[in-house]
Design a protein around this motif. Structure first.
Motif, PDB file in Angstrom:
ATOM      1  N   VAL A 225      51.990   9.038  19.682  1.00 50.73           N
ATOM      2  CA  VAL A 225      50.944   8.770  20.616  1.00 50.73           C
ATOM      3  C   VAL A 225      49.593   9.316  19.865  1.00 50.73           C
ATOM      4  O   VAL A 225      48.637   8.696  19.653  1.00 50.73           O
ATOM      5  N   ARG A 226      49.603  10.718  19.557  1.00 54.77           N
ATOM      6  CA  ARG A 226      48.540  11.320  18.993  1.00 54.77           C
ATOM      7  C   ARG A 226      47.865  10.845  17.739  1.00 54.77           C
ATOM      8  O   ARG A 226      46.671  10.823  17.437  1.00 54.77           O
ATOM      9  N   ALA A 227      49.004  10.351  16.903  1.00 55.77           N
ATOM     10  CA  ALA A 227      48.622  10.079  15.483  1.00 55.77           C
ATOM     11  C   ALA A 227      48.101   8.539  15.711  1.00 55.77           C
ATOM     12  O   ALA A 227      47.076   8.302  14.756  1.00 55.77           O
ATOM     13  N   GLN A 228      48.073   7.891  16.612  1.00 61.08           N
ATOM     14  CA  GLN A 228      47.413   6.501  16.632  1.00 61.08           C
ATOM     15  C   GLN A 228      46.541   6.089  17.730  1.00 61.08           C
ATOM     16  O   GLN A 228      46.326   4.950  18.126  1.00 61.08           O
ATOM     17  N   THR A 229      46.004   7.226  18.469  1.00 60.11           N
ATOM     18  CA  THR A 229      45.077   7.002  19.514  1.00 60.11           C
ATOM     19  C   THR A 229      43.678   6.618  18.926  1.00 60.11           C
ATOM     20  O   THR A 229      43.557   6.518  17.561  1.00 60.11           O
ATOM     21  N   ARG A 230      42.807   6.530  19.899  1.00 58.98           N
ATOM     22  CA  ARG A 230      41.347   6.185  19.389  1.00 58.98           C
ATOM     23  C   ARG A 230      40.896   6.938  17.960  1.00 58.98           C
ATOM     24  O   ARG A 230      41.157   8.021  18.177  1.00 58.98           O
ATOM     25  N   PRO A 231      40.238   6.304  17.335  1.00 53.39           N
ATOM     26  CA  PRO A 231      39.798   5.105  17.332  1.00 53.39           C
ATOM     27  C   PRO A 231      40.571   3.803  16.680  1.00 53.39           C
ATOM     28  O   PRO A 231      40.496   2.738  16.127  1.00 53.39           O
ATOM     29  N   TYR A 232      41.944   4.251  16.468  1.00 54.80           N
ATOM     30  CA  TYR A 232      42.902   3.225  16.074  1.00 54.80           C
ATOM     31  C   TYR A 232      43.859   2.203  17.227  1.00 54.80           C
ATOM     32  O   TYR A 232      43.197   2.728  18.422  1.00 54.80           O
ATOM     33  N   PRO A 233      44.452   1.276  16.983  1.00 56.55           N
ATOM     34  CA  PRO A 233      44.822   0.433  18.411  1.00 56.55           C
ATOM     35  C   PRO A 233      45.746   1.002  19.037  1.00 56.55           C
ATOM     36  O   PRO A 233      45.710   0.659  20.082  1.00 56.55           O
ATOM     37  N   GLY A 234      46.467   2.290  18.688  1.00 54.32           N
ATOM     38  CA  GLY A 234      47.148   2.949  19.656  1.00 54.32           C
ATOM     39  C   GLY A 234      48.623   2.709  19.600  1.00 54.32           C
ATOM     40  O   GLY A 234      49.013   1.374  19.245  1.00 54.32           O
ATOM     41  N   ALA A 235      49.432   3.618  20.157  1.00 53.09           N
ATOM     42  CA  ALA A 235      51.109   3.402  20.383  1.00 53.09           C
ATOM     43  C   ALA A 235      51.209   2.344  21.439  1.00 53.09           C
ATOM     44  O   ALA A 235      50.343   2.658  22.599  1.00 53.09           O
ATOM     45  N   PHE A 236      52.088   1.841  21.388  1.00 51.61           N
ATOM     46  CA  PHE A 236      52.233   0.615  22.683  1.00 51.61           C
ATOM     47  C   PHE A 236      53.619   0.481  23.051  1.00 51.61           C
ATOM     48  O   PHE A 236      54.487   0.732  22.250  1.00 51.61           O
ATOM     49  N   THR A 237      53.802  -0.007  24.374  1.00 57.11           N
ATOM     50  CA  THR A 237      55.021  -0.415  24.665  1.00 57.11           C
ATOM     51  C   THR A 237      54.996  -1.556  25.607  1.00 57.11           C
ATOM     52  O   THR A 237      53.824  -2.225  25.884  1.00 57.11           O
ATOM     53  N   TRP A 238      55.707  -2.386  26.203  1.00 58.88           N
ATOM     54  CA  TRP A 238      55.760  -3.327  26.942  1.00 58.88           C
ATOM     55  C   TRP A 238      56.462  -2.946  28.461  1.00 58.88           C
ATOM     56  O   TRP A 238      57.347  -2.381  28.539  1.00 58.88           O
ATOM     57  N   ALA A 239      55.688  -3.499  29.605  1.00 54.79           N
ATOM     58  CA  ALA A 239      56.248  -3.652  30.732  1.00 54.79           C
ATOM     59  C   ALA A 239      56.401  -4.893  31.256  1.00 54.79           C
ATOM     60  O   ALA A 239      55.379  -5.414  31.601  1.00 54.79           O
ATOM     61  N   GLY A 240      57.603  -5.411  31.238  1.00 52.34           N
ATOM     62  CA  GLY A 240      57.860  -6.984  31.161  1.00 52.34           C
ATOM     63  C   GLY A 240      56.898  -7.565  30.186  1.00 52.34           C
ATOM     64  O   GLY A 240      57.283  -7.439  29.074  1.00 52.34           O
ATOM     65  N   HIS A 241      56.099  -8.483  30.623  1.00 55.64           N
ATOM     66  CA  HIS A 241      55.121  -9.192  29.684  1.00 55.64           C
ATOM     67  C   HIS A 241      53.685  -8.674  29.731  1.00 55.64           C
ATOM     68  O   HIS A 241      52.950  -9.159  28.956  1.00 55.64           O
ATOM     69  N   ARG A 242      53.550  -7.371  29.800  1.00 54.11           N
ATOM     70  CA  ARG A 242      52.297  -6.720  30.082  1.00 54.11           C
ATOM     71  C   ARG A 242      52.354  -5.781  28.648  1.00 54.11           C
ATOM     72  O   ARG A 242      53.343  -5.070  28.619  1.00 54.11           O
ATOM     73  N   ARG A 243      51.433  -5.836  27.857  1.00 50.50           N
ATOM     74  CA  ARG A 243      51.222  -4.893  26.885  1.00 50.50           C
ATOM     75  C   ARG A 243      50.782  -3.534  27.259  1.00 50.50           C
ATOM     76  O   ARG A 243      49.422  -3.691  27.755  1.00 50.50           O
ATOM     77  N   VAL A 244      51.282  -2.351  27.181  1.00 51.40           N
ATOM     78  CA  VAL A 244      50.631  -1.270  27.609  1.00 51.40           C
ATOM     79  C   VAL A 244      50.527  -0.242  26.485  1.00 51.40           C
ATOM     80  O   VAL A 244      51.263   0.161  25.855  1.00 51.40           O
ATOM     81  N   VAL A 245      49.055  -0.106  26.249  1.00 50.45           N
ATOM     82  CA  VAL A 245      48.774   0.998  24.971  1.00 50.45           C
ATOM     83  C   VAL A 245      48.776   2.504  25.588  1.00 50.45           C
ATOM     84  O   VAL A 245      48.104   2.483  26.693  1.00 50.45           O
TER      85      VAL A 245
END
Length: 309
Positions: A225-245
């Motif tokens: 998470v720390r490596a990909q936070t702002r100003p980069y697009p971010g680490a992400f996962t899915w909660a059902g059909h919702r994309r969670v950064v």
């Protein structure tokens, strides 16, 4: 002195370096930048309209630096040197032949190590204790391989984020330009050949590479998470059909056992998620590209029992 320059950049580091060069005596003849408003998928992208007006420089918008129209514009400027700070495309010979004083670039690693793409996220992901910024000459259409003018070392803290490391490297870029532009203009800057046997390369990263695998240990997901936070697009996962950064998280001791990716509890600072080993306290997220939410505001977004992944 050869002070007349052409500048190529689309990001905030390049903008600050251009201002540093001007403060050090550069005469800004023209600027090439990307067209359109800043886009979130282009890390650090910013506009140069106002800075071009400030310096009386022509502003050219281009997606391909090597298009004949762009090359013709740079020729028209008659720059003594050309600078590329914040642009991933390789320059071809026709463009490189324009400035008699050479073309110069900057790369946020200690070349010849770690040539290539996404150097700030990779520096954190690979666990480096230090990185740096290199000012170098671009003699041909190869990436990050020209003679080194100068370098600055940047230490990486154990809890470094992409945000804080980006800021450190940003300042190191500016300091190098401020110190070495006058020497380049005077023609007495160093040229230290790189040793190709010491070269290493980092691959390109895309937003899709930030996908979280919850079977990973919590300590490594903290780094992820720390490596990909702002100003980069971010680490992400899915909660059902919702994309969670996930913009901010930390390992949290304790927590009930559960399948990896399960939200197991709410916390004053966010939500607790089970990992392959341990638990991650998720502290700030954006859902489906919406505004960021943090702390207790995450509780209704990610109820206990939600399975991420």
């Amino acid at each position: 002195m050869a002070k007349r320059i052409g500048w190529i950049s689309f990001d905030s580091i390049g903008r600050s370096c251009l201002e540093a060069a001007a403060e050090a005596g550069a005469e800004v003849a023209g600027i090439v930048t990307l067209p359109g408003p800043p886009r979130p998928e282009v890390s650090g992208m910013c506009r140069f309209d106002d800075i071009a007006e400030r310096y009386g420089a022509e502003l050219v918008e281009a997606r391909n630096l090597n298009d004949p129209e762009c090359v013709a514009a740079v020729r028209r400027w008659e720059p003594d040197s050309l600078w590329v700070v914040g642009w991933s495309q390789l320059l071809r010979d026709e463009l490189l032949a324009v400035p008699p004083g050479g073309t110069f670039g900057m790369h946020p690693t200690l070349l010849p190590r770690h040539r290539g793409r996404a150097p700030i996220p990779w520096a954190i992901l690979t666990g480096l204790a230090r990185t740096g910024v290199t000012l170098f000459e671009i003699p041909d259409a190869t990436a990050d391989s020209g003679a080194i003018v100068a370098q600055a070392v940047v230490d990486i803290a154990p809890d470094e984020t992409a945000t804080t490391l980006y800021a450190k490297c940003h300042q190191a870029h500016v300091d190098l330009v401020r110190e070495f532009f006058p020497r380049i203009a005077a023609g007495d800057a160093p040229r230290i050949p790189q040793d190709p046997t010491r070269a290493s390369h980092w691959p390109k990263r895309t937003p899709a590479d930030g996908l979280i695998d919850w079977e990973t240990r919590a300590g490594h997901l903290d780094v992820w998470v720390r490596a990909q936070t702002r100003p980069y697009p971010g680490a992400f996962t899915w909660a059902g059909h919702r994309r969670v950064v996930i913009w901010s998280a930390r390992p949290e001791p304790g927590g009930p056992p559960a399948p990896a990716g399960t939200v197991v509890g709410h916390h004053p600072q966010g939500v607790l998620v089970a990992c392959g080993d341990g638990h991650l306290l998720v502290r700030e997220v954006s859902v489906d590209a919406g505004p960021a939410s943090a702390g207790p505001a995450l509780h209704p977004l990610l109820p206990v029992g939600t399975v991420l992944g």
